[in-house]
Design a protein around this motif. Structure first.
Motif, short mmCIF file in Angstrom:
data_model
loop_
_atom_site.label_atom_id
_atom_site.label_comp_id
_atom_site.label_asym_id
_atom_site.label_seq_id
_atom_site.Cartn_x
_atom_site.Cartn_y
_atom_site.Cartn_z
N SER A 121 0.86 -1.18 0.00
CA SER A 121 0.00 0.00 0.00
C SER A 121 0.89 1.23 0.00
O SER A 121 1.91 1.27 0.70
CB SER A 121 -0.91 0.01 1.23
N SER A 122 0.56 2.22 -0.82
CA SER A 122 1.38 3.42 -0.90
C SER A 122 1.51 4.07 0.47
O SER A 122 0.53 4.24 1.19
CB SER A 122 0.77 4.41 -1.90
N GLY A 181 3.24 2.61 2.78
CA GLY A 181 3.56 1.53 3.71
C GLY A 181 5.06 1.45 3.97
O GLY A 181 5.87 1.82 3.12
#
Length: 209
Positions: free
Chosen positions: A69-70, A72
């Motif tokens: 996930s961006s 993360g």
């Protein structure tokens, strides 16, 4: 990573140079499927962001990019040589017998926040820069234009870019710095006699520092 004070390397220029010389890193992630590790070539831009940016790419078929996930957090581990150190190589062992075996090594850990970059322009740029860097030493460097355009376009569609904004970087150079200079030099010479060059050279450099 546990880093005793005498093994710590925190100078940014030294750590950046280490990554440039050993750019094949291990990307450690923690997604829905649990922990995962992927081994990838990275490019470092130390001037980007606050503390630098790493870029790389993975195969589109690799599920890791879909599990990320961006924003993360991820860890990238870069390592150089490693070598077993026998206590018999220390002159002090012959005097006191108070030495034990150990293992010397050099590693850099990069912590950062990842962004998946699934766009052709970004991926083309990553591949182009990696190619120029690692083909530079070849007698006739390969360049992307050497491949047929339709073939290259197809290959680029098969990979996905990754961009990691560095939040923390730490280095551990375990090179017997906690030993006497005569012990370090003797162990380094023993490694050289066995044909090991990387760790032994770093140990001798540490003595000079």
């Amino acid at each position: 990573m546990y880093i005793p004070a005498h093994f710590e390397e925190s100078r940014p220029d030294v750590l950046h140079d280490f990554i440039r010389q050993h750019p094949f890193g291990m990307l450690v992630t923690h997604g829905a499927a649990g922990l995962d590790a992927n081994h990838l070539p990275f490019e470092l831009d130390p001037a980007a962001g606050g503390k630098g940016v790493l870029t790389s790419h993975v195969a589109r078929a690799n599920p890791v990019w879909q599990e990320l996930s961006s924003g993360g957090e991820v860890l990238v581990v870069f390592r150089a040589g490693d070598a077993y150190i026998s206590p018999n190589w220390y002159p002090s062992k012959q005097e006191t017998h108070k030495q034990v075996p150990t293992w010397n090594y050099m590693v850099v850990h990069v912590h950062g926040k990842v962004t998946v970059r699934d766009d052709e322009r970004f991926v083309r740029g990553v591949v182009g820069r990696l190619t120029r860097t690692h083909e530079a030493a070849q007698p006739r460097p390969w360049k992307m234009a050497d491949a047929p355009k339709d073939y290259l376009d197809q290959m680029l569609k098969a990979i996905v870019g990754l961009e990691i904004e560095i939040t923390r970087i730490e280095g551990k150079y375990k090179l017997s710095q906690n030993k006497d200079i005569k012990d370090i030099s003797s162990a380094a010479e023993a490694l050289q006699a066995q044909g090991e060059r990387q760790v032994s050279a770093a140990m001798l450099a540490a003595v000079k520092d």
